[in-house]
Design a protein around this motif. Structure first.
Motif, PDB file in Angstrom:
ATOM      1  N   GLU A   1       0.928  -1.069   0.192  1.00 13.96           N
ATOM      2  CA  GLU A   1       0.033  -0.004   0.092  1.00 13.96           C
ATOM      3  C   GLU A   1       0.776   1.271  -0.048  1.00 13.96           C
ATOM      4  OE1 GLU A   1      -3.209   0.835   3.240  1.00 13.96           O
ATOM      5  OE2 GLU A   1      -3.574  -1.244   2.039  1.00 13.96           O
ATOM      6  N   LYS A   2       1.781   1.273   0.844  1.00 16.11           N
ATOM      7  CA  LYS A   2       2.635   2.250   0.958  1.00 16.11           C
ATOM      8  C   LYS A   2       3.638   2.777  -0.166  1.00 16.11           C
ATOM      9  CE  LYS A   2       5.559   4.153   4.746  1.00 16.11           C
ATOM     10  NZ  LYS A   2       6.226   4.069   5.959  1.00 16.11           N
ATOM     11  N   PHE A   3       4.091   1.733  -1.029  1.00 15.20           N
ATOM     12  CA  PHE A   3       5.043   2.011  -1.908  1.00 15.20           C
ATOM     13  C   PHE A   3       4.429   1.521  -3.449  1.00 15.20           C
ATOM     14  CE2 PHE A   3       7.876   1.338   1.597  1.00 15.20           C
ATOM     15  CZ  PHE A   3       8.340   2.362   1.769  1.00 15.20           C
ATOM     16  N   GLY A   4       3.315   1.038  -3.220  1.00 19.88           N
ATOM     17  CA  GLY A   4       2.606   0.582  -4.751  1.00 19.88           C
ATOM     18  C   GLY A   4       3.310  -0.296  -5.288  1.00 19.88           C
ATOM     19  N   LEU A   5       3.800  -1.427  -4.359  1.00 20.71           N
ATOM     20  CA  LEU A   5       4.725  -2.480  -4.904  1.00 20.71           C
ATOM     21  C   LEU A   5       3.567  -3.422  -5.715  1.00 20.71           C
ATOM     22  CD1 LEU A   5       6.592  -3.571  -1.728  1.00 20.71           C
ATOM     23  CD2 LEU A   5       7.273  -2.010  -3.527  1.00 20.71           C
ATOM     24  N   THR A   6       4.424  -3.950  -6.669  1.00 23.46           N
ATOM     25  CA  THR A   6       3.615  -5.082  -7.462  1.00 23.46           C
ATOM     26  C   THR A   6       4.398  -6.595  -6.983  1.00 23.46           C
ATOM     27  OG1 THR A   6       3.407  -3.734  -9.309  1.00 23.46           O
ATOM     28  CG2 THR A   6       3.245  -6.180  -9.754  1.00 23.46           C
ATOM     29  N   TYR A   7       3.490  -7.605  -6.737  1.00 26.92           N
ATOM     30  CA  TYR A   7       3.949  -8.733  -6.208  1.00 26.92           C
ATOM     31  C   TYR A   7       3.791  -9.823  -7.235  1.00 26.92           C
ATOM     32  CZ  TYR A   7       4.403  -6.992  -1.362  1.00 26.92           C
ATOM     33  OH  TYR A   7       4.881  -6.278  -0.186  1.00 26.92           O
ATOM     34  N   LEU A   8       4.536 -10.593  -7.404  1.00 23.37           N
ATOM     35  CA  LEU A   8       4.314 -11.915  -7.794  1.00 23.37           C
ATOM     36  C   LEU A   8       4.526 -12.927  -6.676  1.00 23.37           C
ATOM     37  CD1 LEU A   8       3.779 -14.228 -10.093  1.00 23.37           C
ATOM     38  CD2 LEU A   8       6.242 -14.072 -10.694  1.00 23.37           C
ATOM     39  N   PHE A   9       3.457 -13.945  -6.066  1.00 26.48           N
ATOM     40  CA  PHE A   9       3.428 -14.248  -5.005  1.00 26.48           C
ATOM     41  C   PHE A   9       3.240 -15.669  -5.361  1.00 26.48           C
ATOM     42  CE2 PHE A   9       1.479 -15.694  -0.935  1.00 26.48           C
ATOM     43  CZ  PHE A   9       2.101 -14.733   0.087  1.00 26.48           C
ATOM     44  N   ILE A  10       4.287 -16.526  -5.199  1.00 29.19           N
ATOM     45  CA  ILE A  10       4.179 -18.153  -5.039  1.00 29.19           C
ATOM     46  C   ILE A  10       3.902 -18.869  -4.080  1.00 29.19           C
ATOM     47  CG2 ILE A  10       5.586 -20.018  -6.095  1.00 29.19           C
ATOM     48  CD1 ILE A  10       5.664 -17.827  -7.881  1.00 29.19           C
ATOM     49  N   SER A  11       2.922 -19.375  -3.883  1.00 29.97           N
ATOM     50  CA  SER A  11       2.535 -20.297  -2.673  1.00 29.97           C
ATOM     51  C   SER A  11       1.756 -21.624  -3.034  1.00 29.97           C
ATOM     52  CB  SER A  11       1.700 -19.402  -1.998  1.00 29.97           C
ATOM     53  OG  SER A  11       1.239 -20.060  -0.585  1.00 29.97           O
TER      54      SER A  11
END
Lengths: 326, 318, 335
Positions: C211-221
């Motif tokens: 939220e703070k930095f507008g990050l984009t995640y590719l989340f593996i799980s």
């Protein structure tokens, strides 16, 4: 309910290191009845595996049982000489480990290991033992057991291997089984199958099962009762439905809220601040006090003991003043 | 939200580094192992007295002016019949004090041993690191050479190198260069062991994700190897180096004994033993016995230290 | 026209040579063996969203992650991030700039930090490598800032990784990932080695930072519940193929592919709602010798002849003949 199969009374386990004597288990008590599955849940360092190891007599130096007693069918087993304990282990109590690969000898056929275990504990000849092994493999759900019995462990998939390990534990028809993280090494889809197998076997054979795991989901699916452990002590113990859905101990509450679920998509998970204390620095009073939002003066002084509250036992000072309803 | 400050570790501030080192598991294992303490004291005494040889030696065994043939073959602790001088460990045929010769000799032995260990360590660790990290053909080439090297007895390799060096170096410079030729010869015969060990640990470390993390910020292979992998593969290397120091000293003694080592003008323990064995059957046993004893004690002390270090660093035995 | 997605993965492939050594092959007369770890995977990620890849072991999800960040070469297909190709050799120079904006958080916090380095040096490494700030004092200040950001104390920088718990180490790893002001972070099972209460802390932290930095995640799980908590969109992988891509909400309320359905049903029912579930059948086949046609067909309740013969291509985000043909699953009635 009838007499418990296994009964743990005020168990204490210590590990002696050169710096200090660390108390890994501090006053744990519970019973498991015939056909009952007790889930023991906790995070790493909670002492759940040590409890399991203590019951089946697998605490190795520098660890030792320093207090309390363990009763199997009413008979004390914690002070038996190692030789006698070894006879009980496998015959009356058995263990299923996390990693099925390490509990099977890779050099022997699955059948050989089963037959050997059966004949160690039961008066059977080779032929009978083999028939019995095939029966067991059928029971744990291995397809075409007549063929698979001559396979080597590496020829089995992870889930099938864990089934073999379970069959191995069942060989001597034990009264009590400790399953230590039996599904942790497995994939989700396989895990579900092993869970229902353990549950089914416990019911059908009337065994007492102690299921040690860090996964609340596994407990919810399998156990009849659950003990939530924290820093070597039982925080809350009671029927699984009560504890999972309406936990009372602040740690159990936090733990349940911290688990993301499929049902409720919340923006933030409940988080318990901090982490489990190291054995060398367990706080005075209630071990959970530094992380507890509801701690008050007494929590920093007195160690709470599990007392009956609302159909379960909770070790928390918050509930001691409250009049027990039932 | 400030719960995240971790509980302080068992010791408080980072101050008192020494106290922390004293409290470490390694130091504890040392303190509680009488053998290790004994070996360390013995090794320390021998190394210190070798270094301080010019200060503590009663005689200068290499000053021809002070040597007197009349002092020859004096028995240990007994005054010489003619001059009345006492030699603690006796004297040799030329009236040289054995004790002083041992002090100076172990100096040479230790110098050759340590230098050759450093040489083979640098060579072996470097090649092993490259082999493990780069892999492929480079690895195959390095490791096959190491295999070939290991299938020759170390002493044979050293002899070979020594022979080649003799042919290459002009005779005038030979005596000067002998010590360094020995260092290279012994070093070259021992690098393969380091290379094998380091390659193995490198293969393990390379697959740990901290190496991936370093690669992700665009570091080239060289900095990743030196900054990240190398410090993490040095544990077993130290053990090998300690044990190899004893081996290198013995190897040097063997070469000197065979006559291809240190010249009589700069004798090592091995050279002293070579001289001494000529007198073994004529009754002058001390000329052989004391240098040999010194060699055995030195090698033993270092070996015991190495053994202890290996056990102390092995997590399985703890 | 909507703007081009931040990350575009097109027909990504990875083949591993898992043959025995040459000499063994000659003696045993066995052929070379190949493992298709990733087989034609395509997806895209919009800026600021979390795209999750879920799957069981052997599904190839981690291999995809490694190829996206460039830790592993591709056997085919293309990865484009912020309009720069990760796979085109001609764009090497541009890629060097991209590195700074792209970081990774790994599964095992015990292996992802160099055990011989102090934490401040670990976090400062990317700062120095990319010259994010100049001058020793500024670097120290920045490291302290990062430590505070992830919920640690600036003084913790003087400690070694082994002095921290698993969760705290993962915080250090997150601080390192943020050190170069990255805006795309690949998270490979970031919490599966952690205890649940700590997992919650890390997941919350990751959301706050996003939220703070507008990050984009590719989340593996592999954990569907975790994915549900984190993801905007989800891709489900099975044996190297992407079988379904859906909006997160959509996937959990209306799973389309039979495998997605099975995965959901395999998740333990913590709420004890007694929701209707189909028991899971079978296990993941050996990826070296995958089944013909649709690789899921031996475990699929909707299998027919076509599934055994023909590999389904993704249509509307689902690769399944049964979905296309309108064959549906009969649900057991809740008890």
């Amino acid at each position: 309910m009838s007499d418990p199969v296994i009964s743990v009374r005020n168990l204490q386990v210590e590990f002696v290191t050169r710096r200090a004597t660390l108390r890994a288990i501090d006053g744990v008590s519970f019973d498991i009845a015939k056909g009952e599955v007790l889930g023991v849940v906790g995070e790493s360092g909670a002492g759940k595996s040590v409890t399991g190891a203590a019951i089946i007599g697998l605490i190795e130096p520098p660890g030792r049982i320093s207090g309390g007693e363990i009763l199997l069918n009413g008979r004390r087993i914690d002070n038996l000489p190692p030789e006698e304990m070894r006879k009980i282990r496998g015959r009356k109590v058995a263990m299923i480990f996390q990693d099925p690969l390490t509990s099977l000898n890779p050099l022997f056929r699955v059948g050989e290991q089963l037959v050997e275990t059966i004949r160690t504990h039961l008066p059977m000849n080779e032929r009978q033992a083999r028939d019995r092994a095939i029966e067991l493999l059928t029971e744990v759900g291995i397809p075409a057991p007549e063929k698979r019995i001559d396979g080597y462990p590496h020829e089995f998939s992870g889930g099938m291997r864990q089934r073999v390990v379970i069959a191995l534990a069942l060989c001597a028809e034990p009264d009590f089984i400790v399953a230590d993280e039996p599904t942790t090494a497995l994939d989700v889809s396989v895990q579900a199958q092993i869970i229902s197998l353990i549950k089914k076997l416990g019911r059908e054979r009337g065994m007492a099962v102690m299921l040690v795991t860090h996964d609340m989901g596994v407990i919810a699916e399998t156990a009849d009762r659950v003990a939530v452990m924290y820093a070597g002590r039982v925080a809350e113990i009671g029927p699984v439905r009560d504890v999972v859905q309406r936990p009372m101990h602040p740690y159990a509450k936090g733990l349940m809220g911290a688990i993301p679920t499929l049902e409720a998509a919340t923006d933030r998970l409940v988080q318990i601040p901090g982490s489990m204390p190291r054995l060398s620095s367990i706080p005075r009073g209630c071990a959970f006090n530094p992380r507890c939002g509801e701690a008050f003066a007494r929590c920093f002084v007195d160690q709470p003991v599990p007392l009956p509250v609302a159909g379960r036992h909770v070790a928390c000072h918050l509930y001691e003043t409250v009049e027990t309803v039932r | 939200m400030n719960q995240n400050v971790p509980p302080p570790p068992t010791t408080g501030a980072p101050a008192g580094r020494l106290a922390r080192a004293w409290d470490s598991d390694l130091a504890y294992s040392f303190r509680t192992s009488p053998v290790a303490v004994f070996a360390a004291v013995l090794a320390l005494v021998m190394v210190m007295s070798a270094i301080a040889a010019p200060l503590i030696a009663p005689y200068d065994p290499f000053d021809p002016a002070s040597l007197d043939l009349m002092d020859g073959f004096t028995r240990p602790m007994q005054p010489n019949e003619i001059s009345g001088k006492v030699f603690w460990l006796g004297s040799d045929g030329q009236g040289r004090d054995i004790f002083s010769a041992i002090l100076y000799g172990s100096r040479v032995s230790l110098l050759v041993g340590a230098a050759s260990v450093i040489f083979s360590l640098v060579l072996g660790v470097g090649l092993g690191l490259v082999a493990g990290y780069v892999g492929g053909r480079t690895e195959a080439l390095i490791m096959r050479v190491a295999d070939i090297q290991l299938s020759f007895p170390a002493i044979l390799v050293a002899l070979l190198v020594f022979g080649v060096a003799r042919g290459l170096i002009p005779p005038a410079a030979q005596e000067q260069a002998t010590l360094w030729v020995l260092v290279v010869a012994i070093g070259l015969s021992n690098w393969a062991q380091y290379a094998r060990t380091v390659r193995g640990s490198t293969l393990v470390e390379k697959n740990k994700v901290y190496v991936d993390a370093a690669r992700l910020i665009g570091l080239k292979a060289m900095p990743v190897m030196l900054r990240h992998v190398l410090p993490n593969v040095m544990g077993p290397v130290l053990v090998i180096a300690t044990i190899n120091l004893a081996l290198a000293i013995i190897e040097e003694a063997t070469l000197s004994f065979l006559g291809v080592g240190m010249p009589p003008t700069q004798p090592s323990l091995g050279t002293l033993i070579r001289f001494g064995q000529q007198f073994l059957f004529s009754g002058e046993w001390w000329i052989l016995f004391f240098p040999a004893l010194a060699l055995v004690l030195l090698a033993l002390a270092i070996n015991l230290l190495g053994d202890w270090l290996r056990d102390a660093l092995n997590p399985k035995l703890r | 026209m909507s703007p081009r997605p931040y990350v575009e993965v097109t027909d990504l492939r990875k083949v591993f040579d898992v043959s025995k050594p040459w000499l063994n092959r000659v003696i045993e007369r066995s052929p070379k063996q190949f493992l298709k770890a990733v087989d034609g995977v395509s997806f895209d990620i919009k800026k600021g969203e979390t795209f999750a890849l879920v799957g069981e072991s052997g599904s190839g999800k981690s291999t995809v992650a490694k190829m996206v960040v460039g830790l592993l070469g591709v056997s085919g297909g293309e990865v484009t991030i912020d309009n720069i190709s990760m796979t085109d050799p001609a764009q090497r120079a541009q890629r060097a700039k991209l590195r700074r904006k792209m970081q990774m958080i790994f599964q095992d916090p015990y292996a992802s930090l160099n055990p011989r380095w102090r934490v401040d040096r670990i976090i400062a490494e990317p700062i120095r490598a990319f010259n994010v700030v100049e001058g020793e004092a500024n670097i120290v200040a920045r490291v302290g800032e990062l430590l505070t950001l992830v919920g640690l104390h600036p003084d913790d920088g003087r400690k070694f990784p082994h002095e921290f718990s698993g969760g705290q180490r993962q915080r250090v790893a997150i601080a390192r990932a943020l050190a170069s002001n990255a805006d795309f972070i690949v998270c490979d099972e970031p919490t599966s080695a952690l205890d649940v209460s700590v997992q919650a802390q890390i997941l919350n932290l990751m959301r706050d930072l996003q939220e703070k930095f507008g990050l984009t995640y590719l989340f593996i799980s592999h954990n569907l519940a975790v994915v549900r908590h984190m993801a905007t969109r989800i891709g489900v992988m099975y044996l190297g193929r992407l079988v379904e891509v859906s909006e997160a909400k959509e996937m959990f309320s209306h799973p389309r592919h039979p495998y997605t359905r099975m995965l959901l049903d395999a998740v333990p029912d913590l709420a004890m709602s007694g929701r209707a579930r189909i028991p899971v059948a079978g296990e993941i086949p050996n990826p070296i010798n995958p089944p013909s046609g649709c690789t899921f067909h031996p475990r699929c309740p909707l299998v027919n002849e076509r599934c055994r013969a023909e590999n389904p291509l993704p249509i509307n985000g689902v690769a399944c003949h049964a979905v296309v043909e309108g064959r549906t699953l009969l649900m057991p009635v809740p008890a």
